[in-house]
Design an enzyme around this catalytic site. Structure first.
Site, PDB file in Angstrom:
ATOM      1  N   GLY A 110       0.819  -1.203   0.000  1.00  0.00           N
ATOM      2  CA  GLY A 110       0.000   0.000   0.000  1.00  0.00           C
ATOM      3  C   GLY A 110       0.853   1.254   0.000  1.00  0.00           C
ATOM      4  N   SER A 137      -2.461  -4.308  -4.437  1.00  0.00           N
ATOM      5  CA  SER A 137      -3.126  -4.268  -3.146  1.00  0.00           C
ATOM      6  C   SER A 137      -4.426  -3.464  -3.194  1.00  0.00           C
ATOM      7  CB  SER A 137      -2.192  -3.633  -2.102  1.00  0.00           C
ATOM      8  OG  SER A 137      -2.871  -3.385  -0.881  1.00  0.00           O
ATOM      9  N   TYR A 162      -8.823  -7.115   0.734  1.00  0.00           N
ATOM     10  CA  TYR A 162      -9.271  -7.037   2.122  1.00  0.00           C
ATOM     11  C   TYR A 162     -10.799  -7.025   2.096  1.00  0.00           C
ATOM     12  CZ  TYR A 162      -4.562  -5.427   3.520  1.00  0.00           C
ATOM     13  OH  TYR A 162      -3.217  -5.315   3.749  1.00  0.00           O
ATOM     14  N   THR A 188      -6.353 -11.406   2.046  1.00  0.00           N
ATOM     15  CA  THR A 188      -5.566 -11.215   3.258  1.00  0.00           C
ATOM     16  C   THR A 188      -6.480 -11.262   4.473  1.00  0.00           C
ATOM     17  OG1 THR A 188      -3.877  -9.921   2.127  1.00  0.00           O
ATOM     18  CG2 THR A 188      -4.051  -9.636   4.505  1.00  0.00           C
ATOM     19  N   ARG A 197       1.617   0.446  14.204  1.00  0.00           N
ATOM     20  CA  ARG A 197       2.927   0.732  13.626  1.00  0.00           C
ATOM     21  C   ARG A 197       3.412   2.078  14.171  1.00  0.00           C
ATOM     22  NH1 ARG A 197       0.937  -1.103   7.584  1.00  0.00           N
ATOM     23  NH2 ARG A 197       0.043  -3.099   8.276  1.00  0.00           N
ATOM     24  N   SER A 300       2.348 -16.081   6.048  1.00  0.00           N
ATOM     25  CA  SER A 300       2.823 -14.706   6.157  1.00  0.00           C
ATOM     26  C   SER A 300       2.484 -14.126   7.521  1.00  0.00           C
ATOM     27  CB  SER A 300       2.172 -13.844   5.066  1.00  0.00           C
ATOM     28  OG  SER A 300       2.444 -12.473   5.256  1.00  0.00           O
ATOM     29  N   HIS A 302       2.589 -10.806   7.568  1.00  0.00           N
ATOM     30  CA  HIS A 302       2.418  -9.437   7.070  1.00  0.00           C
ATOM     31  C   HIS A 302       3.730  -8.657   7.253  1.00  0.00           C
ATOM     32  CE1 HIS A 302      -1.247  -7.074   5.777  1.00  0.00           C
ATOM     33  NE2 HIS A 302      -0.298  -6.154   5.694  1.00  0.00           N
ATOM     34  N   GLY A 356       8.232  -8.051  -0.680  1.00  0.00           N
ATOM     35  CA  GLY A 356       7.569  -6.794  -0.388  1.00  0.00           C
ATOM     36  C   GLY A 356       8.570  -5.690  -0.123  1.00  0.00           C
TER      37      GLY A 356
END
Length: 422
Positions: A110, A137, A162, A188, A197, A300, A302, A356
């Site tokens: 993203g 994405s 999503y 996902t 984050r 994953s 993420h 990624g």
């Protein structure tokens, strides 16, 4: 014994003095000097504003999961077979029903055009040229139609979904992806709410970016990024109806925190192509999604960007493979930064991997040419690893080629665990 000296041989000296003409294409020159993805990361950090770079480089909370993913890769040891060489090494494979020239593709990301103005255009075109899949994405900054137009008819496109609270809008997006030639849907499931984050919070990361005194000062040292940002179309989430706010605000407003297995069954009914479920680390969950009709799994965490301190994905990969058996396709995603990492993941049970951060470091370092360089480096490293392992083709990679620190009787590895970050 004293050296016996003589005058230099002028003809030999002349052969040694071969100076190359300076490369006036500075982007090409700096990318050519990068010996690995970590070198591209250094270039990216110099050329990208802090908020954008930290969005790529960071992870959730204390960033334990991301650091541990790198540590585990470093702790795995390789077991080669000697005197088993081959003149021709094939790097091609098949994933989700179609061929890929290399055993890796580009992961969904993203905010991509905030990292570099070329964004998804660069990633999708580089993937097309290399013969590998590109995954767009839901949080991408180009629409499904724009990426399809950018790639043309020869590229292979996947779409990452999503689940939204508004299922009708979600269905419309699925239909648009199918109509524009996306052959695989990657759902996902590890993002019912946004991970915390902290780097993004501290940097005030949001769409559209806010121009404060601090951000202007930071960007002033990166004139190319600043010029591109001001002279191209605005950065927005192209697939979202609302594109204003922090990432966490957008995710928590639009995504469905009640996502469950019934929702996955509903998505399966809407999509007739290949369907992979991304964000699996629990073997029981892997079995459930396959029983619901998923064609494959993406193991994953993420990239450590959702739940911090989640179980290590390399260990999870091996456990998931044991649960679903040899016939289910598994893609590995999280922490891939070299061709050696790719070989390790394939040896532990993956059929394919996604990149990624590595992709975005190349993008920030040099647009499409930077992404081309990432793909080139990973392919060269992977081929070299196969040759040194005595493996003639990808299918021959197996568990016998790796020794992991978690298996019984393994040697105690882990000296010097510090991942290079500067």
């Amino acid at each position: 014994m004293r050296l016996k000296r003589q005058l230099p041989n002028v003809s030999e000296l002349k052969n040694l003095m071969r100076f190359e003409a300076p490369n006036l294409d500075r982007r090409a020159a700096r990318l050519a000097e990068a010996a690995d993805v970590w070198d591209l990361r250094k270039i990216a950090k110099r050329r990208t504003p802090k908020a954008a770079f930290d969005y790529v480089d960071g992870a959730a909370r204390d960033e334990v999961s991301y650091r541990e993913s790198r540590d585990f890769f470093r702790d795995v040891r390789l077991m080669p077979n000697v005197l088993n060489g081959a003149n021709d090494i094939s790097l091609s494979t098949e994933i989700a029903g179609e061929p890929a020239a290399l055993p890796f593709g580009i992961a969904p990301t993203g905010f991509t055009r905030f990292m570099h103005a070329e964004g998804e255009d660069a990633g999708s075109q580089a993937a097309r040229d290399a013969g590998i899949p590109f995954t767009l994405s839901t949080m991408g900054t180009r629409s499904v139609e724009e990426v399809a137009a950018s790639q043309g008819n020869s590229g292979r496109r996947w779409f990452q979904l999503y689940l939204w609270k508004d299922h009708s809008a979600c269905q419309e997006l699925i239909e648009r992806a199918a109509a524009n030639g996306y052959d695989t849907l990657v759902v996902t499931v590890d993002t019912p709410v946004a991970g915390q984050r902290l780097r993004d919070t501290r940097n005030g990361m949001r769409i559209p970016p806010r121009l404060t005194a601090g951000t202007v000062f930071d960007a002033a040292w990166r004139p190319e990024w600043w010029f591109n940002f001001l002279t191209t179309d605005p950065v927005t989430f192209a697939s979202l109806t609302s594109t204003t706010g922090t990432l966490g605000e957008l995710v928590n407003t639009m995504f469905d925190p009640g996502l469950n297995f019934e929702d996955l069954a509903w998505i399966r009914k809407q999509w007739t192509g290949k369907l992979f479920v991304k964000g699996i680390v629990n073997p029981e969950d892997a079995r459930k999604v396959i029983d619901l009709g998923a064609d494959g799994i993406v193991v994953s965490s993420h990239g450590g960007r959702q739940l911090d301190r989640v179980v290590n994905t390399l260990q999870a990969l091996e456990a998931v493979r044991a649960e679903v058996g040899p016939d289910v396709e598994i893609i590995y995603d999280s922490g891939i930064m070299s061709g050696v990492d790719i070989a390790i993941a394939l040896s532990l049970g993956a059929d394919f991997v996604l990149i990624g951060r590595a992709y975005l470091y190349g993008l920030m370092a040099g647009g499409k040419e930077g992404v081309d360089r990432v793909i080139e480096l990973l392919a060269e490293e992977f081929k070299n690893t196969l040759q040194l392992l005595g493996v003639k083709k990808i299918e021959d990679l197996s568990r016998q080629h790796v020794v992991t620190p978690w298996e019984p009787g393994a040697l105690a590895f882990g000296e010097g665990r510090n991942t290079p970050v500067e």
